[in-house]
Enzyme design. Sequence first.
Site, PDB file in Angstrom:
ATOM      1  N   TYR A   1       0.828  -1.209   0.000  1.00  0.00           N
ATOM      2  CA  TYR A   1       0.000   0.000   0.000  1.00  0.00           C
ATOM      3  C   TYR A   1       0.866   1.264   0.000  1.00  0.00           C
ATOM      4  CZ  TYR A   1      -3.860   3.027   1.727  1.00  0.00           C
ATOM      5  OH  TYR A   1      -4.811   4.014   1.902  1.00  0.00           O
TER       6      TYR A   1
ATOM      7  N   LYS B   1       0.968   4.118  -2.817  1.00  0.00           N
ATOM      8  CA  LYS B   1       0.581   5.491  -2.499  1.00  0.00           C
ATOM      9  C   LYS B   1       1.709   6.482  -2.773  1.00  0.00           C
ATOM     10  CE  LYS B   1      -3.730   5.049  -1.298  1.00  0.00           C
ATOM     11  NZ  LYS B   1      -4.750   5.374  -2.311  1.00  0.00           N
TER      12      LYS B   1
HETATM   13  P1  NAP Z   1     -13.451   2.272   1.509  1.00  0.00           P
HETATM   14  O1  NAP Z   1     -14.483   2.770   2.474  1.00  0.00           O
HETATM   15  O2  NAP Z   1     -12.919   0.891   1.661  1.00  0.00           O
HETATM   16  O3  NAP Z   1     -14.029   2.491   0.032  1.00  0.00           O
HETATM   17  C1  NAP Z   1     -13.295   2.099  -1.087  1.00  0.00           C
HETATM   18  C2  NAP Z   1     -14.252   1.869  -2.244  1.00  0.00           C
HETATM   19  O4  NAP Z   1     -13.461   1.499  -3.400  1.00  0.00           O
HETATM   20  C3  NAP Z   1     -15.238   0.741  -1.987  1.00  0.00           C
HETATM   21  O5  NAP Z   1     -16.542   1.138  -2.326  1.00  0.00           O
HETATM   22  C4  NAP Z   1     -14.719  -0.375  -2.900  1.00  0.00           C
HETATM   23  O6  NAP Z   1     -15.728  -1.237  -3.417  1.00  0.00           O
HETATM   24  C5  NAP Z   1     -14.121   0.431  -4.047  1.00  0.00           C
HETATM   25  N1  NAP Z   1     -13.214  -0.376  -4.859  1.00  0.00           N
HETATM   26  C6  NAP Z   1     -12.308  -1.294  -4.440  1.00  0.00           C
HETATM   27  N2  NAP Z   1     -11.677  -1.861  -5.478  1.00  0.00           N
HETATM   28  C7  NAP Z   1     -12.205  -1.307  -6.604  1.00  0.00           C
HETATM   29  C8  NAP Z   1     -11.974  -1.493  -7.990  1.00  0.00           C
HETATM   30  N3  NAP Z   1     -11.076  -2.377  -8.454  1.00  0.00           N
HETATM   31  N4  NAP Z   1     -12.703  -0.754  -8.879  1.00  0.00           N
HETATM   32  C9  NAP Z   1     -13.628   0.134  -8.436  1.00  0.00           C
HETATM   33  N5  NAP Z   1     -13.884   0.353  -7.124  1.00  0.00           N
HETATM   34  C10 NAP Z   1     -13.191  -0.360  -6.220  1.00  0.00           C
HETATM   35  O7  NAP Z   1     -12.145   3.225   1.514  1.00  0.00           O
HETATM   36  P2  NAP Z   1     -11.920   4.749   1.997  1.00  0.00           P
HETATM   37  O8  NAP Z   1     -11.410   4.716   3.367  1.00  0.00           O
HETATM   38  O9  NAP Z   1     -13.089   5.586   1.653  1.00  0.00           O
HETATM   39  O10 NAP Z   1     -10.671   5.123   1.064  1.00  0.00           O
HETATM   40  C11 NAP Z   1     -10.789   5.786  -0.179  1.00  0.00           C
HETATM   41  C12 NAP Z   1      -9.401   6.112  -0.709  1.00  0.00           C
HETATM   42  O11 NAP Z   1      -8.689   6.897   0.245  1.00  0.00           O
HETATM   43  C13 NAP Z   1      -8.533   4.882  -0.970  1.00  0.00           C
HETATM   44  O12 NAP Z   1      -7.725   5.102  -2.111  1.00  0.00           O
HETATM   45  C14 NAP Z   1      -7.683   4.807   0.274  1.00  0.00           C
HETATM   46  O13 NAP Z   1      -6.487   4.118   0.040  1.00  0.00           O
HETATM   47  C15 NAP Z   1      -7.464   6.282   0.560  1.00  0.00           C
HETATM   48  N6  NAP Z   1      -7.108   6.548   1.957  1.00  0.00           N
HETATM   49  C16 NAP Z   1      -7.951   6.251   2.984  1.00  0.00           C
HETATM   50  C17 NAP Z   1      -7.583   6.534   4.280  1.00  0.00           C
HETATM   51  C18 NAP Z   1      -8.469   6.239   5.468  1.00  0.00           C
HETATM   52  O14 NAP Z   1      -8.018   6.447   6.607  1.00  0.00           O
HETATM   53  N7  NAP Z   1      -9.693   5.775   5.299  1.00  0.00           N
HETATM   54  C19 NAP Z   1      -6.338   7.120   4.552  1.00  0.00           C
HETATM   55  C20 NAP Z   1      -5.511   7.402   3.475  1.00  0.00           C
HETATM   56  C21 NAP Z   1      -5.892   7.127   2.182  1.00  0.00           C
HETATM   57  P3  NAP Z   1     -16.113  -2.619  -2.650  1.00  0.00           P
HETATM   58  O15 NAP Z   1     -16.853  -2.192  -1.433  1.00  0.00           O
HETATM   59  O16 NAP Z   1     -16.978  -3.339  -3.625  1.00  0.00           O
HETATM   60  O17 NAP Z   1     -14.822  -3.314  -2.333  1.00  0.00           O
END
Ligand code: NAP
Length: 252
Positions: free
Chosen positions: A152, A156
């Site tokens: 990851y 990133k």
């Molecule tokens: P999340 O709640 O897990 O949501 C991610 C979404 O992406 C889910 O709806 C998932 O669908 C979808 N997804 C996964 N694989 C996919 C694919 N191949 N094609 C299309 N859609 C896909 O994550 P989040 O926390 O909102 O994070 C969003 C972004 O922010 C990510 O890039 C994450 O790495 C980044 N981020 C998050 C955090 C944090 O603390 N939350 C911190 C830093 C960065 P399914 O449900 O069907 O799997």
Amino acid sequence: MGRFDGRVAVVTGAARGIGFATAKRFADEGAAVAVIDLDETAASEAAAKLGASQAVGIGCDVSDAASAEAAVERVVRELGGIHILVNNAGITRDNLLFKMTEEDWDLVMGVHLKGAFLMTKAAQKHFVEQKYGKILNLSSVSALGNRGQANYSAAKMGIQGFTRTLGIELGPFGVNANAVAPGFIATEMTDATAARLKLDVEEFRRLNAEANPVKRVGQPEDIAAAAAFLCSDEASYITGQTLYVDGGAKLG
Ligand code: NAP
């Protein structure tokens, strides 16, 4: 008048979490919005909740070239164009390096890095042709290194290099590309981390808030606000940058 009146915004992984909050923010500020996610039903249900003037939910695996291209073409056909792309879709497959499988490495690289590449490649031809486009990529504080996240964090940090290069290549065509790097944001992704660490979700959030200079965890809306600014015309002299939205977490 909204900042995004007349614009079409595409947000990947927007059925929930940060992606949904970002899609909602664009809708609230006047954009037509395409919600892209793996499951078309979930994407359509999320699109219907946005209250946008126009919205569509599209099932797409961003790590698959044909699927990414078809999704972008469908957006253009159904919403009449594309002006903003947010590469937000993400997954985690955390493990210490010695236990991390090749499959876990490939899956994470495939969704974050290759997914952002494929979606951007499909969208850029429209952006370049119309001499206008905004690209926002989701990085993370984990880009700076995080135990158990070799795959990851590499993806990133890769996103940051990708973003800088987009800034250089696409700037002459009226296209801005930036990244946001969130710290801890309360979503299902961090809830899954709590489960992996065998911690209660509320306790995990409390511990992270305590360790943060601003004494709270982030909410999806904190990232949506930064995303909206970076994709607005107010930010047209900002490109190739990564903005850390982390309550100062990486300062410590
Ligand atoms: P999340 O709640 O897990 O949501 C991610 C979404 O992406 C889910 O709806 C998932 O669908 C979808 N997804 C996964 N694989 C996919 C694919 N191949 N094609 C299309 N859609 C896909 O994550 P989040 O926390 O909102 O994070 C969003 C972004 O922010 C990510 O890039 C994450 O790495 C980044 N981020 C998050 C955090 C944090 O603390 N939350 C911190 C830093 C960065 P399914 O449900 O069907 O799997």
